[in-house]
Motif scaffolding. Structure first.
Motif, PDB file in Angstrom:
ATOM      1  N   ALA A   1       3.163   7.614  12.043  1.00  9.87           N
ATOM      2  CA  ALA A   1       2.016   6.758  11.748  1.00  9.87           C
ATOM      3  C   ALA A   1       1.697   6.729  10.260  1.00  9.87           C
ATOM      4  O   ALA A   1       2.074   7.624   9.504  1.00  9.87           O
ATOM      5  N   GLY A   2       0.956   5.683   9.859  1.00  9.84           N
ATOM      6  CA  GLY A   2       0.530   5.542   8.471  1.00  9.84           C
ATOM      7  C   GLY A   2       1.437   4.613   7.713  1.00  9.84           C
ATOM      8  O   GLY A   2       1.305   3.398   7.769  1.00  9.84           O
ATOM      9  N   ASN A   3       2.357   5.197   6.910  1.00 11.08           N
ATOM     10  CA  ASN A   3       3.426   4.451   6.227  1.00 11.08           C
ATOM     11  C   ASN A   3       2.926   3.509   5.150  1.00 11.08           C
ATOM     12  O   ASN A   3       3.572   2.501   4.846  1.00 11.08           O
ATOM     13  N   SER A   4       1.777   3.823   4.543  1.00 11.93           N
ATOM     14  CA  SER A   4       1.273   3.025   3.432  1.00 11.93           C
ATOM     15  C   SER A   4       1.757   3.585   2.107  1.00 11.93           C
ATOM     16  O   SER A   4       2.252   4.715   2.028  1.00 11.93           O
ATOM     17  N   ASN A   5       1.592   2.799   1.054  1.00 10.69           N
ATOM     18  CA  ASN A   5       2.037   3.187  -0.277  1.00 10.69           C
ATOM     19  C   ASN A   5       0.886   3.366  -1.262  1.00 10.69           C
ATOM     20  O   ASN A   5       1.015   4.088  -2.245  1.00 10.69           O
ATOM     21  N   THR A   6      -0.241   2.724  -1.016  1.00  7.77           N
ATOM     22  CA  THR A   6      -1.399   2.842  -1.900  1.00  7.77           C
ATOM     23  C   THR A   6      -1.888   4.287  -1.916  1.00  7.77           C
ATOM     24  O   THR A   6      -1.963   4.941  -0.867  1.00  7.77           O
ATOM     25  N   ALA A   7      -2.237   4.779  -3.105  1.00 10.23           N
ATOM     26  CA  ALA A   7      -2.652   6.174  -3.228  1.00 10.23           C
ATOM     27  C   ALA A   7      -3.889   6.440  -2.388  1.00 10.23           C
ATOM     28  O   ALA A   7      -4.857   5.676  -2.438  1.00 10.23           O
ATOM     29  N   PRO A   8      -3.876   7.516  -1.594  1.00 15.26           N
ATOM     30  CA  PRO A   8      -5.063   7.876  -0.817  1.00 15.26           C
ATOM     31  C   PRO A   8      -6.253   8.143  -1.754  1.00 15.26           C
ATOM     32  O   PRO A   8      -6.046   8.381  -2.945  1.00 15.26           O
ATOM     33  N   PRO A   9      -7.499   8.084  -1.224  1.00 16.15           N
ATOM     34  CA  PRO A   9      -7.844   8.127   0.206  1.00 16.15           C
ATOM     35  C   PRO A   9      -7.729   6.784   0.940  1.00 16.15           C
ATOM     36  O   PRO A   9      -7.583   6.770   2.148  1.00 16.15           O
ATOM     37  N   THR A  10      -7.828   5.654   0.207  1.00 16.66           N
ATOM     38  CA  THR A  10      -7.694   4.371   0.881  1.00 16.66           C
ATOM     39  C   THR A  10      -6.293   4.240   1.453  1.00 16.66           C
ATOM     40  O   THR A  10      -5.318   4.581   0.792  1.00 16.66           O
ATOM     41  N   TRP A  11      -6.198   3.739   2.680  1.00 18.52           N
ATOM     42  CA  TRP A  11      -4.936   3.566   3.394  1.00 18.52           C
ATOM     43  C   TRP A  11      -4.237   4.897   3.668  1.00 18.52           C
ATOM     44  O   TRP A  11      -3.034   4.938   3.925  1.00 18.52           O
ATOM     45  N   GLY A  12      -4.964   6.008   3.617  1.00 22.62           N
ATOM     46  CA  GLY A  12      -4.356   7.314   3.808  1.00 22.62           C
ATOM     47  C   GLY A  12      -4.466   7.839   5.214  1.00 22.62           C
ATOM     48  O   GLY A  12      -5.122   7.259   6.094  1.00 22.62           O
ATOM     49  N   ALA A  13      -3.842   9.003   5.451  1.00 20.53           N
ATOM     50  CA  ALA A  13      -3.812   9.594   6.781  1.00 20.53           C
ATOM     51  C   ALA A  13      -5.184  10.050   7.247  1.00 20.53           C
ATOM     52  O   ALA A  13      -5.532   9.883   8.419  1.00 20.53           O
ATOM     53  N   ALA A  14      -5.968  10.641   6.345  1.00 20.90           N
ATOM     54  CA  ALA A  14      -7.300  11.101   6.747  1.00 20.90           C
ATOM     55  C   ALA A  14      -8.139   9.935   7.249  1.00 20.90           C
ATOM     56  O   ALA A  14      -8.850  10.054   8.255  1.00 20.90           O
ATOM     57  N   GLU A  15      -8.047   8.816   6.561  1.00 25.84           N
ATOM     58  CA  GLU A  15      -8.772   7.611   6.947  1.00 25.84           C
ATOM     59  C   GLU A  15      -8.295   7.106   8.307  1.00 25.84           C
ATOM     60  O   GLU A  15      -9.101   6.716   9.166  1.00 25.84           O
ATOM     61  N   LEU A  16      -6.983   7.125   8.533  1.00 26.01           N
ATOM     62  CA  LEU A  16      -6.422   6.675   9.806  1.00 26.01           C
ATOM     63  C   LEU A  16      -6.793   7.630  10.933  1.00 26.01           C
ATOM     64  O   LEU A  16      -7.201   7.203  12.027  1.00 26.01           O
ATOM     65  N   ILE A  17      -6.670   8.925  10.707  1.00 32.93           N
ATOM     66  CA  ILE A  17      -6.952   9.928  11.729  1.00 32.93           C
ATOM     67  C   ILE A  17      -8.392   9.816  12.229  1.00 32.93           C
ATOM     68  O   ILE A  17      -8.666   9.987  13.421  1.00 32.93           O
TER      69      ILE A  17
END
Length: 481
Positions: free
Chosen positions: A211-227
């Motif tokens: 899951a996830g697979n984004s390229n933009t530097a977290p926190p936006t589009w990151g795993a914590a946000e998705l979780i």
């Protein structure tokens, strides 16, 4: 060892001009801060449409992967995906691996189809495979059909990706149906959660989605946000969480140990969030400079030192696997190998694999605040196995500086052996005759076969203390057992 059939040579280097000294204590037993290692932490990512050609038309591919397997005992993990996975539709009627047309052989197709033979080819690989499938076209029935073929044919299937870098869907150069209208991290997360459940349910398999697979530097589009958006059902289908990363910059900034530390620190919160779910966190696609690399950065020896330091540091931060991307054949500055030439970064990946091979845990000895890196890997008994030293000072020409690394706590032996990763300068390129060496050995262009005599250096110890000299833009792998 690199080659069992080659005679190993031992040398003692003459004294070099020492510019400075750093001292690190090697704990005699594994510290509580150490991080557990994956059995094969260094992996390879292949752009979706190029995957068949890498395995069928590029001679070096199998040997380069086999070189890693010879070190770890397992084949390195691979991921098949990238931009073209969201341009690819499954066609059960075609017998071809992939079908597309391009104006030039170095172009990526705007659209393509693939058949069952694509999955059959992936199934022949002896290591684990992450398979990237299309979410961008919003045709979940087509994606489920492809996923079912992958599950049926691939006993080596580790996980399935549903879409690549979704933050770019609105700006993509093709219609992306799933992102019609408002497209934000929250909307994407809802889409991912829904697809994870529907695809996982269709496969009757939990722990199947990367899951996830984004390229933009977290926190936006990151795993914590998705979780934070996942319910228990969606999370049950997740195998691990992945992010992409292309640091870019000049060769001197790319290879700088402190800059690597700063770059990877961006992922700390996501790594921690993944840990709370009991899932791994990986860099599912990464390399030096996006878009196939940059000629002034990606094929240089400095990028080999970056590859080495970056993959080892990632492991020390609990990033379980790091998949280095390989793009269009013939238009890929950052690729580890091609049809005709090796890439200098392969040497860095190889040394990283050699350092971590067979290790149970890893710890970083330095603070990441200078250009000088020191890591230690521990065996399953908790004893130090190897130490990696990196001098990331940029060297191009003129007088080459050096750094003395003083290691304490090395035990009661009289000496230890080491192997050196070096090249004429940080700017050396294999395709311009500037072959690096690791312990005196090289990898042959076109075949990736190891050549040359394996050479160890010997360093005397006094009271468990040893001094190791690494010139600017060099690394040293010290064997403690």
């Amino acid at each position: 060892m690199l080659l069992n059939c080659k005679q190993a040579a031992w040398i003692v280097l003459p004294a070099l001009v020492r510019a400075a000294t750093v001292t690190y204590s090697v704990p005699a037993s594994v510290p509580t801060s150490a991080v557990a290692l994956d059995v094969a932490p260094v992996g390879i990512s292949f752009e979706f449409f190029t995957f068949p050609s890498y395995f069928l038309n590029v001679t070096a591919t199998n040997q380069c992967l086999a070189n890693f397997e010879a070190l770890t005992g397992v084949w390195p993990p691979i991921r098949i995906g990238g931009t073209t996975q969201d341009r690819a539709d499954y066609d059960p009627a075609t017998s071809a691996y992939v079908v597309y047309s391009v104006a030039s052989s170095v172009d990526a197709p705007a659209s393509l189809t693939f058949g069952q033979s694509f999955m059959s080819l992936a199934a022949t690989y002896a290591g684990n495979v992450v398979m990237g499938l299309n979410r961008g076209h919003n045709n979940i029935s087509n994606t489920i059909a492809a996923a079912k073929v992958a599950k049926a044919k691939m006993s080596n299937l580790r996980a399935i990706e549903l879409g690549n870098e979704p933050e770019y869907y609105l700006s993509a150069s093709q219609p992306i149906a799933v992102a019609a209208g408002t497209w934000t991290p929250a909307v994407d997360a809802a889409s991912q959660d829904d697809w994870d459940i529907r695809v996982g349910s269709a496969l009757s398999t939990t722990k199947i989605i990367q899951a996830g697979n984004s390229n933009t530097a977290p926190p936006t589009w990151g795993a914590a946000e998705l979780i934070a958006t996942e319910n228990a059902t969606a999370q049950s289908y997740v195998y691990d969480y992945a992010h992409h990363n292309y640091p870019g910059g000049t060769i001197s900034s790319l290879m700088s140990h402190s800059d690597i530390y700063s770059n990877l620190a961006v992922f700390d919160a996501d790594i921690a969030a993944a840990a709370t779910t009991g899932k791994d966190y990986v860099l599912g696609e990464t390399n030096s400079v996006s878009g196939g690399g940059a000629s002034t950065v990606s094929p240089l020896f400095g990028a080999a030192l970056w590859t080495l330091d970056y993959s080892v540091m990632a492991s020390s931060k609990n990033i379980k696997r790091t998949y280095f991307h390989h793009g269009t054949i013939g238009a890929c500055y950052y690729c580890f190998w091609g049809r005709y030439d090796m890439g200098a970064p392969y040497y860095g990946a190889y040394v990283a694999t050699a350092f971590m091979a067979g290790g149970a845990s890893i710890s970083e000895l330095d603070t990441g605040s200078t250009n000088y890196a020191a890591y230690v890997v521990y065996d399953s008994a908790g004893k130090p196995l190897r130490v990696l030293l990196i001098n990331s000072d940029y060297y191009s020409s003129g007088t080459r500086g050096s750094e003395t690394f003083v290691l304490t706590g090395l035990g009661s032996g009289a000496s230890v052996k080491s192997k050196r990763l070096t090249a004429a300068s940080a700017n050396s390129r294999v395709d311009q005759g500037g072959n690096p060496t690791f312990g005196g050995q090289t990898f042959a262009n076109g075949t990736c076969v190891v050549g040359g005599t394996e050479t160890f250096e010997s360093t005397g110890l006094s009271g468990g203390v040893g001094s190791f000299v690494a010139s600017a833009s060099e690394a040293l792998l010290v064997y403690l057992q």
